[in-house]
Write an enzyme that holds these catalytic residues in place. Structure first.
Site, short mmCIF file in Angstrom:
data_model
loop_
_atom_site.label_atom_id
_atom_site.label_comp_id
_atom_site.label_asym_id
_atom_site.label_seq_id
_atom_site.Cartn_x
_atom_site.Cartn_y
_atom_site.Cartn_z
N ALA A 1 69.77 27.68 12.32
CA ALA A 1 70.89 28.32 13.06
C ALA A 1 70.28 29.92 12.23
O ALA A 1 69.31 29.70 11.41
CB ALA A 1 72.32 27.77 12.58
N SER A 2 70.00 30.51 13.09
CA SER A 2 69.78 31.70 12.58
C SER A 2 70.50 32.23 12.17
O SER A 2 71.78 32.19 12.08
CB SER A 2 69.20 32.69 14.66
OG SER A 2 68.76 31.80 15.50
N SER A 3 69.74 33.67 11.60
CA SER A 3 70.64 34.54 10.88
C SER A 3 72.08 34.61 11.38
O SER A 3 72.35 34.99 12.87
CB SER A 3 70.04 35.43 10.11
OG SER A 3 70.89 36.64 9.24
N PRO A 4 73.07 34.77 10.49
CA PRO A 4 74.20 35.35 11.70
C PRO A 4 73.99 37.04 11.97
O PRO A 4 74.62 37.21 12.90
CB PRO A 4 75.37 35.00 11.04
CG PRO A 4 74.78 33.72 9.76
CD PRO A 4 73.44 33.96 9.94
#
Length: 514
Positions: free
Chosen positions: A184-187
């Site tokens: 889950a990529s950096s927000p």
């Protein structure tokens, strides 16, 4: 050090001649501050997590005492091992003006942006939105509201609630050797790319790389009920998990396809928007074929074999031309499948590797010996403010030098020892020629400004450092904020890209200009 730190943090009392015994007001002051913070926390009067505030207090004390960033990291690593039995902390975050030769006075440390004491998902989402907003990333209410709406934790069932909302990437699948395969990529990066994508209600959107499904849910919030969202995932287990999470959270209108993203999904084409959420080496033919004229492609494109990557927002101007004037620094797990491209590394020391482009045909044996030569430092007197848009200096160097470009990856042990300490701001940017290497460093001028410097190793260090200095002065004369990247399908008749540095890939010819 581990033994010494263990003794320090488990001490039950002080010797008669210890500093804390001879100056009793110091421990009393810290104890009083601790009680006051605990009371504020219990009454719900803190606007940030207690650990975040304590961390800032500790860093402030370290900085007042002149403890260098490297030594702070070493102490924190030893303490984490002594208390939490962790092997190592991550590399120290970018210091605001880290000086490789001396102490820092200010550190821009990413601390807990989330109040870990709450178990309210909406509060955690609001905290995350506030954190991203504080970075200036949100430009439209629509993207901000999407982040407030999508229940991120429902897509990350294997992590605790605060971790699901941490402003950092969360790895969700690894290879047998520990390499991250999906995350889950950096927000903040997700928000940056969604702002670049500029999704409008009713748009047809193709996402390459479903991963957890979080990004697809955010896109669905932006397209609204009249839009279409298709997301592709290579691995069947990840696709199934994303499909299950999307259905469970009310986004069952999103079509999840298990396939190679390099092939796109022609069934629903053409698309108004295509977004790629894995590091891509090329703009593959399928994306050209499936993006509508006037549409936009946002892709983290690897512009150099060292892994130097930018999130580019390409506007499809006609059949044979796309143009990007928006570039954002990012890092992504590389694409797998037909468009996969490996990296080439040269080990310079046990904790130091140089990432290179194999097309440069480097003398790897000579490069491996560069650190055997003493470090030679050169300071340029060129100031760079922390808030200045200078993030693309590394890309400018890569596209404006006759030498070879590479990126240093330095582990915590090498940084702590001071063996190799490149400026974190430019991701280890380095130039090399034969067996000589030069890389960027920085040191503090004041709380808002750093000075650019060069460290060179090798038999031609003086000459090569002077050449690198000349390059930096050329950059300084204009300080371009953004590159312009033009893309044409490979084999296109005629060249409509204009002047610049040409990069040829299998399916696309790119031109980078400033």
């Amino acid at each position: 050090m581990l033994a010494a730190v263990t003794r320090l943090i488990t001490a039950a009392g002080d010797a008669d001649n210890s500093p804390l015994a001879t100056v009793p007001t110091w421990p009393s002051a810290f104890e009083g501050a601790g009680h006051a913070l605990a009371d504020l926390h219990q009454r719900g009067n803190l606007t940030r997590g207690l650990r975040a505030i304590l961390t800032h207090h500790l860093i402030f004390a370290f900085n007042r005492l002149g403890v260098s960033a490297a030594n702070q990291h070493a102490l924190a690593t030893a303490a984490s091992r002594a208390i939490l039995e962790l092997d190592l902390l991550p590399d120290p975050p970018p210091a605001a003006g880290a000086n490789r030769l001396g102490p820092t006075t200010v550190m821009a440390v990413i601390t807990d942006a989330i109040d870990t004491s709450t178990d309210d998902p909406q509060q955690l989402r609001d905290d995350l939105v506030a954190f991203i907003d504080g970075l200036g990333t949100f430009r439209t209410p629509a993207v901000r509201d999407a982040f407030r709406t999508v229940p991120r934790h429902r897509f990350l069932p294997d992590v605790d609630l605060p971790t699901a909302y941490t402003p950092q990437p969360v790895v969700t699948k690894r290879a047998e050797d520990g390499t991250a395969l999906s995350s889950a990529s950096s927000p903040n990066v997700v928000a940056t790319m969604l702002e670049q994508l500029n999704v409008q209600p009713g748009h047809r959107v193709l996402e390459i790389g479903a991963a957890t499904g979080i990004n697809a849910a955010l896109i669905a919030e932006l397209t609204g009920p009249s839009g279409t969202v298709v997301t592709i995932e290579l691995d069947d287990d990840l696709a199934a998990r994303a499909r299950t999470s999307l259905t469970a959270t009310g986004y069952d209108q999103i079509e999840v396809i298990c396939a190679d993203g390099a092939l796109g999904y022609p069934t629903r084409a053409p698309y108004d928007r295509i977004i790629v959420t894995a590091g891509a080496w090329d703009l593959v033919t399928a994306w050209w074929d499936q993006l509508a004229i006037g549409g936009r492609l946002v892709v983290p494109l690897r512009l150099h074999g060292s892994g130097l990557t930018r999130s580019l927002a390409f506007d499809r101007e006609d059949l044979d031309r796309m143009l990007s004037t928006s570039a954002a620094v990012c890092g992504f797990v590389p694409m797998r499948g037909a468009a996969e491209m490996g990296e080439r590394h040269v080990r310079l020391a046990d904790d130091v590797i140089l990432k290179i482009d194999v097309d440069d045909r480097p003398d790897e044996a000579a490069l491996a010996q560069t650190l055997a030569y003493p470090a030679c430092e050169y300071w340029t007197s060129l100031p760079v403010r922390h808030d200045e848009p200078a993030q693309h200096l590394d890309l400018w160097l890569a596209t404006n030098t006759s030498a070879c470009f590479g990126r240093l990856a330095v582990g915590p042990a090498a940084r702590t020892l001071g063996l190799v300490t490149p400026a974190v701001r430019w991701a280890g940017a380095a130039l090399y020629d034969g067996g000589t290497i030069a890389y960027l460093v920085s040191r503090t001028l004041d709380d808002d400004t750093d000075e650019l410097g060069i460290v060179a190793h090798g038999p031609q260090h003086s000459k090569f450092a002077a050449q690198t200095d000349d390059l930096l002065r050329r950059w300084n004369s204009k300080r371009p904020a953004q590159p312009t990247v033009t893309a044409q399908p490979a084999g296109t008749y005629g060249d409509h890209s204009g002047p610049g540095t040409a990069i040829t890939r299998s399916d696309t010819r790119l031109t980078i200009s400033w």
